[in-house]
Design a protein around this motif. Structure first.
Motif, PDB file in Angstrom:
ATOM      1  N   PRO A   1       0.818  -1.209   0.000  1.00 53.55           N
ATOM      2  CA  PRO A   1       0.000   0.000   0.000  1.00 53.55           C
ATOM      3  C   PRO A   1       0.854   1.264   0.000  1.00 53.55           C
ATOM      4  O   PRO A   1       1.837   1.350   0.732  1.00 53.55           O
ATOM      5  CB  PRO A   1      -0.806  -0.121   1.305  1.00 53.55           C
ATOM      6  N   ILE A   2       0.477   2.222  -0.833  1.00 51.05           N
ATOM      7  CA  ILE A   2       1.109   3.540  -0.805  1.00 51.05           C
ATOM      8  C   ILE A   2       0.802   4.192   0.544  1.00 51.05           C
ATOM      9  O   ILE A   2      -0.319   4.106   1.049  1.00 51.05           O
ATOM     10  CB  ILE A   2       0.572   4.406  -1.954  1.00 51.05           C
ATOM     11  N   ALA A   3       1.787   4.862   1.146  1.00 46.33           N
ATOM     12  CA  ALA A   3       1.584   5.441   2.477  1.00 46.33           C
ATOM     13  C   ALA A   3       1.948   6.917   2.578  1.00 46.33           C
ATOM     14  O   ALA A   3       1.525   7.589   3.523  1.00 46.33           O
ATOM     15  CB  ALA A   3       2.382   4.650   3.512  1.00 46.33           C
ATOM     16  N   THR A   4       2.734   7.429   1.631  1.00 46.84           N
ATOM     17  CA  THR A   4       3.137   8.841   1.681  1.00 46.84           C
ATOM     18  C   THR A   4       3.149   9.430   0.269  1.00 46.84           C
ATOM     19  O   THR A   4       3.285   8.702  -0.724  1.00 46.84           O
ATOM     20  CB  THR A   4       4.548   9.002   2.276  1.00 46.84           C
ATOM     21  N   LYS A   5       3.035  10.728   0.192  1.00 45.70           N
ATOM     22  CA  LYS A   5       3.102  11.394  -1.111  1.00 45.70           C
ATOM     23  C   LYS A   5       4.461  11.185  -1.775  1.00 45.70           C
ATOM     24  O   LYS A   5       4.569  11.079  -2.997  1.00 45.70           O
ATOM     25  CB  LYS A   5       2.812  12.888  -0.955  1.00 45.70           C
ATOM     26  N   LYS A   6       5.496  11.132  -0.965  1.00 47.51           N
ATOM     27  CA  LYS A   6       6.846  10.957  -1.485  1.00 47.51           C
ATOM     28  C   LYS A   6       6.973   9.681  -2.315  1.00 47.51           C
ATOM     29  O   LYS A   6       7.759   9.609  -3.262  1.00 47.51           O
ATOM     30  CB  LYS A   6       7.838  10.935  -0.319  1.00 47.51           C
ATOM     31  N   GLN A   7       6.174   8.657  -1.964  1.00 49.85           N
ATOM     32  CA  GLN A   7       6.262   7.383  -2.670  1.00 49.85           C
ATOM     33  C   GLN A   7       5.769   7.452  -4.111  1.00 49.85           C
ATOM     34  O   GLN A   7       6.076   6.564  -4.900  1.00 49.85           O
ATOM     35  CB  GLN A   7       5.493   6.308  -1.889  1.00 49.85           C
ATOM     36  N   LEU A   8       5.026   8.501  -4.461  1.00 52.01           N
ATOM     37  CA  LEU A   8       4.620   8.669  -5.857  1.00 52.01           C
ATOM     38  C   LEU A   8       5.834   8.734  -6.772  1.00 52.01           C
ATOM     39  O   LEU A   8       5.796   8.273  -7.915  1.00 52.01           O
ATOM     40  CB  LEU A   8       3.791   9.937  -6.038  1.00 52.01           C
ATOM     41  N   ASN A   9       6.920   9.320  -6.295  1.00 47.49           N
ATOM     42  CA  ASN A   9       8.158   9.400  -7.077  1.00 47.49           C
ATOM     43  C   ASN A   9       9.118   8.279  -6.730  1.00 47.49           C
ATOM     44  O   ASN A   9       9.802   7.727  -7.609  1.00 47.49           O
ATOM     45  CB  ASN A   9       8.837  10.743  -6.844  1.00 47.49           C
ATOM     46  N   LEU A  10       9.157   7.936  -5.454  1.00 43.36           N
ATOM     47  CA  LEU A  10      10.130   6.953  -4.987  1.00 43.36           C
ATOM     48  C   LEU A  10       9.856   5.553  -5.522  1.00 43.36           C
ATOM     49  O   LEU A  10      10.766   4.870  -5.996  1.00 43.36           O
ATOM     50  CB  LEU A  10      10.134   6.932  -3.455  1.00 43.36           C
ATOM     51  N   VAL A  11       8.606   5.120  -5.471  1.00 43.24           N
ATOM     52  CA  VAL A  11       8.272   3.743  -5.863  1.00 43.24           C
ATOM     53  C   VAL A  11       8.560   3.485  -7.344  1.00 43.24           C
ATOM     54  O   VAL A  11       9.242   2.507  -7.687  1.00 43.24           O
ATOM     55  CB  VAL A  11       6.812   3.406  -5.493  1.00 43.24           C
ATOM     56  N   PRO A  12       8.082   4.342  -8.270  1.00 44.67           N
ATOM     57  CA  PRO A  12       8.416   4.090  -9.681  1.00 44.67           C
ATOM     58  C   PRO A  12       9.910   4.144  -9.967  1.00 44.67           C
ATOM     59  O   PRO A  12      10.426   3.378 -10.786  1.00 44.67           O
ATOM     60  CB  PRO A  12       7.672   5.210 -10.419  1.00 44.67           C
ATOM     61  N   HIS A  13      10.622   5.039  -9.271  1.00 39.22           N
ATOM     62  CA  HIS A  13      12.064   5.171  -9.505  1.00 39.22           C
ATOM     63  C   HIS A  13      12.829   3.964  -8.978  1.00 39.22           C
ATOM     64  O   HIS A  13      13.687   3.408  -9.672  1.00 39.22           O
ATOM     65  CB  HIS A  13      12.580   6.445  -8.835  1.00 39.22           C
ATOM     66  N   ARG A  14      12.526   3.539  -7.762  1.00 36.94           N
ATOM     67  CA  ARG A  14      13.292   2.467  -7.129  1.00 36.94           C
ATOM     68  C   ARG A  14      12.901   1.089  -7.643  1.00 36.94           C
ATOM     69  O   ARG A  14      13.756   0.220  -7.819  1.00 36.94           O
ATOM     70  CB  ARG A  14      13.106   2.532  -5.615  1.00 36.94           C
ATOM     71  N   PHE A  15      11.612   0.877  -7.888  1.00 40.58           N
ATOM     72  CA  PHE A  15      11.148  -0.466  -8.222  1.00 40.58           C
ATOM     73  C   PHE A  15      10.746  -0.616  -9.682  1.00 40.58           C
ATOM     74  O   PHE A  15      10.407  -1.718 -10.115  1.00 40.58           O
ATOM     75  CB  PHE A  15       9.979  -0.855  -7.314  1.00 40.58           C
ATOM     76  N   LYS A  16      10.778   0.468 -10.422  1.00 44.79           N
ATOM     77  CA  LYS A  16      10.469   0.450 -11.860  1.00 44.79           C
ATOM     78  C   LYS A  16       9.098  -0.164 -12.128  1.00 44.79           C
ATOM     79  O   LYS A  16       8.948  -1.072 -12.954  1.00 44.79           O
ATOM     80  CB  LYS A  16      11.574  -0.313 -12.631  1.00 44.79           C
TER      81      LYS A  16
ATOM     82  N   MET B   1      -3.724  10.590  -8.884  1.00 46.07           N
ATOM     83  CA  MET B   1      -4.510  11.804  -8.677  1.00 46.07           C
ATOM     84  C   MET B   1      -5.151  11.835  -7.295  1.00 46.07           C
ATOM     85  O   MET B   1      -5.250  12.906  -6.681  1.00 46.07           O
ATOM     86  CB  MET B   1      -5.580  11.932  -9.763  1.00 46.07           C
ATOM     87  N   GLU B   2      -5.561  10.680  -6.791  1.00 46.16           N
ATOM     88  CA  GLU B   2      -6.103  10.644  -5.429  1.00 46.16           C
ATOM     89  C   GLU B   2      -5.050  11.069  -4.412  1.00 46.16           C
ATOM     90  O   GLU B   2      -5.340  11.835  -3.487  1.00 46.16           O
ATOM     91  CB  GLU B   2      -6.613   9.235  -5.099  1.00 46.16           C
ATOM     92  N   VAL B   3      -3.834  10.560  -4.601  1.00 41.36           N
ATOM     93  CA  VAL B   3      -2.761  10.897  -3.662  1.00 41.36           C
ATOM     94  C   VAL B   3      -2.378  12.368  -3.792  1.00 41.36           C
ATOM     95  O   VAL B   3      -2.154  13.061  -2.786  1.00 41.36           O
ATOM     96  CB  VAL B   3      -1.534   9.984  -3.894  1.00 41.36           C
ATOM     97  N   VAL B   4      -2.294  12.866  -5.017  1.00 42.09           N
ATOM     98  CA  VAL B   4      -1.944  14.273  -5.240  1.00 42.09           C
ATOM     99  C   VAL B   4      -2.937  15.195  -4.535  1.00 42.09           C
ATOM    100  O   VAL B   4      -2.559  16.217  -3.951  1.00 42.09           O
ATOM    101  CB  VAL B   4      -1.897  14.574  -6.752  1.00 42.09           C
ATOM    102  N   LYS B   5      -4.211  14.845  -4.559  1.00 39.06           N
ATOM    103  CA  LYS B   5      -5.253  15.688  -3.974  1.00 39.06           C
ATOM    104  C   LYS B   5      -5.364  15.536  -2.450  1.00 39.06           C
ATOM    105  O   LYS B   5      -6.028  16.357  -1.805  1.00 39.06           O
ATOM    106  CB  LYS B   5      -6.598  15.363  -4.609  1.00 39.06           C
TER     107      LYS B   5
END
Length: 318
Positions: free
Chosen positions: A241-256, A265-269
């Protein structure tokens, strides 16, 4: 008991499992127990314990030269597995890597966990360390997970590195491997990725646990491709589960992996990370429910040492 036996005994009912990180050096095992205790009511038949290879740090000497120092920041995988099996009486599954191990190191690791009565392992190549761009194996180590799987399979046949051993005992490990619904970051194509996955099965792997994904269709397509290529072993979906806004960038970068636009969009809002956590829980619940309907063998959660959100998800499913 082996993972494949747990699945068989479940008679089609989905099982609950999760993965934990060893604590940072200097912390005691109570932090591990604190992250496991809240999840035991859901009767996990097994718990995965990651292995973190050493990293390199550089220290400047008085001469001005740099000294390379090996640092292991999260030791204790084998000890944690032994403690989990002793305290909770569930199967603990250590991850074992190509990186950081020679073949002899691997054999000794496997002998140790066999003595502890551990029957399952997850065989992984491992990632490049932070100071390297690409993965570099040890001089006497394995380059690929296919080779690591072969070594474990050989031990199951009583074949050790020392060919002169007499009356050698066979181990009996159930071997898990990683699968990538969106392909491994270094694979040139999905077809090539499936090709090597199939080779690991041929070399002795017994089941697959997938990298995290946030769109179930990616998992369904991956399973279909595997089945088309003759891969028949259980394919366990891995969820986070996503838990922080930071993970929007971190997860795609680290885990591809890709994040669906609706989730983004839900997380951004969301007004804060408490709201993000609730969004992540709800998204993962919906993923889990759909996967259960498709009769997956196990729902496997990457807890990262955080039990609260995994417990909320499990309460809605199990």
């Amino acid at each position: 008991m082996k993972v494949t036996q747990h699945i068989e005994n479940a008679n089609g009912n989905p099982l609950f499992s999760f993965e934990i990180l060893p604590p940072l050096k200097g912390q005691n095992i109570q932090s591990i127990f604190d992250s496991i205790d809240p999840l035991m009511e859901f009767n996990p038949p097994f718990i995965d314990v990651t292995y973190h290879r050493e990293e390199y740090e550089f220290k400047e000497l008085p001469s001005g030269l740099l000294e390379k120092k090996i640092v292991k920041k999260r030791p204790g995988t084998v000890g944690i597995c032994a403690a989990i099996q002793n305290k909770y009486e569930v199967d603990a599954i250590p991850h074992i890597l190509c990186g950081g191990f020679t073949k002899e190191d691997t054999e000794n690791f496997l002998i140790d966990i066999d003595f502890l009565g551990i029957q399952n392992v997850v065989a992984l190549r491992g990632d490049a360390i932070k100071s390297e761009i690409y993965f570099r194996p040890e001089k006497e180590g394995h380059h690929y997970a296919t080779e690591l799987v072969s070594q474990i399979s050989n031990l199951n046949k009583g074949i050790y590195l020392d060919e002169d051993l007499q009356n050698s005992s066979k181990t009996d490990f159930c071997i898990g491997i990683a699968g990538y619904p969106e392909k491994h970051m270094e694979a040139p194509s999905m077809d090539s990725d499936i090709h090597f996955l199939k080779q690991k099965i041929k070399n002795g792997a017994d089941y697959i646990i997938t990298q995290m994904f946030f769109d179930n269709q990616k998992y369904f397509d991956f399973v279909a491709k595997c089945r088309k290529e003759g891969i028949t072993v259980p394919i366990i979906p891995g969820l986070k589960p996503i838990a922080t806004k930071k993970q929007l960038n971190l997860v795609p970068h680290r885990f591809k992996v890709d994040l669906p636009d609706d989730l983004i969009m839900e997380v951004v809002k969301a007004k804060d990370n408490d709201a993000v956590k609730e969004i992540g829980i709800e998204w993962c619940i919906n993923q889990s429910k759909e996967l259960v309907k498709s009769r997956i063998p196990v729902l496997h959660y990457y807890s990262m040492g955080k039990a609260e959100n995994i417990k909320a998800i499990a309460q809605a499913i199990f």
